[in-house]
Design a protein around this motif. Sequence first.
Motif, mmCIF file in Angstrom:
data_model
loop_
_atom_site.group_PDB
_atom_site.id
_atom_site.type_symbol
_atom_site.label_atom_id
_atom_site.label_comp_id
_atom_site.label_asym_id
_atom_site.label_seq_id
_atom_site.Cartn_x
_atom_site.Cartn_y
_atom_site.Cartn_z
ATOM 1 N N UNK A 278 -0.619 65.226 18.550
ATOM 2 C CA UNK A 278 -0.239 64.274 19.598
ATOM 3 C C UNK A 278 -0.652 64.762 20.984
ATOM 4 N N UNK A 279 -0.540 66.061 21.229
ATOM 5 C CA UNK A 279 -0.897 66.580 22.552
ATOM 6 C C UNK A 279 -2.378 66.418 22.842
ATOM 7 N N UNK A 280 -3.212 66.549 21.806
ATOM 8 C CA UNK A 280 -4.649 66.354 22.001
ATOM 9 C C UNK A 280 -4.926 64.914 22.421
ATOM 10 N N UNK A 281 -4.243 63.970 21.792
ATOM 11 C CA UNK A 281 -4.413 62.561 22.151
ATOM 12 C C UNK A 281 -3.927 62.291 23.568
ATOM 13 N N UNK A 282 -2.740 62.807 23.900
ATOM 14 C CA UNK A 282 -2.188 62.567 25.230
ATOM 15 C C UNK A 282 -3.067 63.181 26.313
ATOM 16 N N UNK A 283 -3.548 64.387 26.073
ATOM 17 C CA UNK A 283 -4.411 65.032 27.065
ATOM 18 C C UNK A 283 -5.760 64.339 27.179
ATOM 19 N N UNK A 284 -6.292 63.840 26.064
ATOM 20 C CA UNK A 284 -7.539 63.077 26.154
ATOM 21 C C UNK A 284 -7.293 61.790 26.934
ATOM 22 N N UNK A 299 -4.874 53.581 24.796
ATOM 23 C CA UNK A 299 -5.038 53.686 23.336
ATOM 24 C C UNK A 299 -4.647 55.082 22.850
ATOM 25 N N UNK A 300 -5.038 56.107 23.596
ATOM 26 C CA UNK A 300 -4.686 57.468 23.186
ATOM 27 C C UNK A 300 -3.193 57.734 23.363
ATOM 28 N N UNK A 301 -2.610 57.253 24.456
ATOM 29 C CA UNK A 301 -1.163 57.430 24.638
ATOM 30 C C UNK A 301 -0.401 56.733 23.515
ATOM 31 N N UNK A 313 5.798 62.799 27.755
ATOM 32 C CA UNK A 313 4.622 62.779 28.623
ATOM 33 C C UNK A 313 3.763 61.543 28.368
ATOM 34 N N UNK A 314 3.638 61.163 27.092
ATOM 35 C CA UNK A 314 2.817 59.998 26.758
ATOM 36 C C UNK A 314 3.433 58.729 27.323
ATOM 37 N N UNK A 315 4.761 58.598 27.252
ATOM 38 C CA UNK A 315 5.427 57.445 27.852
ATOM 39 C C UNK A 315 5.170 57.395 29.355
ATOM 40 N N UNK A 316 5.350 58.550 29.995
ATOM 41 C CA UNK A 316 5.192 58.601 31.458
ATOM 42 C C UNK A 316 3.771 58.253 31.861
ATOM 43 N N UNK A 317 2.798 58.875 31.213
ATOM 44 C CA UNK A 317 1.405 58.659 31.590
ATOM 45 C C UNK A 317 0.920 57.255 31.253
#
Length: 321
Positions: A278-284, A299-301, A313-317
């Motif tokens: 999940x972190x790889x997706x969120x950072x991408x 899409x990545x989030x 982090x994904x929600x926030x971003x």
Amino acid sequence: MKRMTAAVWVLACAGTLGAADLVSLDQAVAAAAAVEAAEPAGAEIAVAQLEAPLPSISKFLIDRLNARFVANRKLKVLARGEALDFINSEHQFQMTGLVSDLSAVGIGHFLGAKAVITGTFERFSSFSQLWVRAVDVETSQVLAMRAALIRNDDPVLAEITRPLGAQNAPAVTENALDRLTRGKAAFAQGDYDLAIANYTAALGIDPNYADASYNRGIAYYNKKDYDRAVADFTAALGINPNFADAYVYRGIAYRNKGDYDKAVADYTQALKIQPDYASALSNRGNVYYNRKEYDRAIADYNAALRINPNFADAYCNRGFA
């Protein structure tokens, strides 16, 4: 209340390592639970993610550690569930240091805990290591650290690591591991120069120690020396091409250097190795956001949130994208 400074205790970490120096998994868990000495009786604690090669190993060790704390009857252990799932998502960078211990403080406040317990389990060719630390929520201070070396032929350990099959575990000398552990302890105290010195010493003993290169890269990252961080992550990948974390964190360093194409390539490679990262997706997604490719970012989030619905982090971003 006066808090103790971080104490580092390593079981069987000096001299030549022999079978008599290693302990059982139960003994290692009991030794790791000694971090409770840093907390007053009745304090509320939460055991966060113990990093391990497989989620099942991590869950087993967390449950055993929680059971030990409960059996000792000194501390109040917060129940697992959504709250600890939240911890696990927030702590994806914690043990590597890409997020400061202030994140543990925030998690502790969220749960109403006095301390957060984190750790790692690593399997090597001739032994395994369990490494645990306690972070005080009020002061963000690392209160205590414990590490124990475990016999790989321990029946319980052999059973929980069976899914790893016959994959080759890295061979590492005890002295190199000791230097790595000392480096992690220095890092946890914010002494990045001492951490780097210890990681460098580990590499002097074992030049093919990928974890030492990786952790030194993280220390350089925290010093904002992104070129050296990239060099160390690249060295770790040269030793272990399937080191998904090294790809992610090299991607983070590339992003800080403004090299977005290389960052995306690294996150994508990490996802080829570990599709549920999940972190790889969120950072991408963060890089796509930087490039104003908002549809790709969202899409990545969204993909990260499908894997981990509690990934804050994904929600926030996603909200900004």
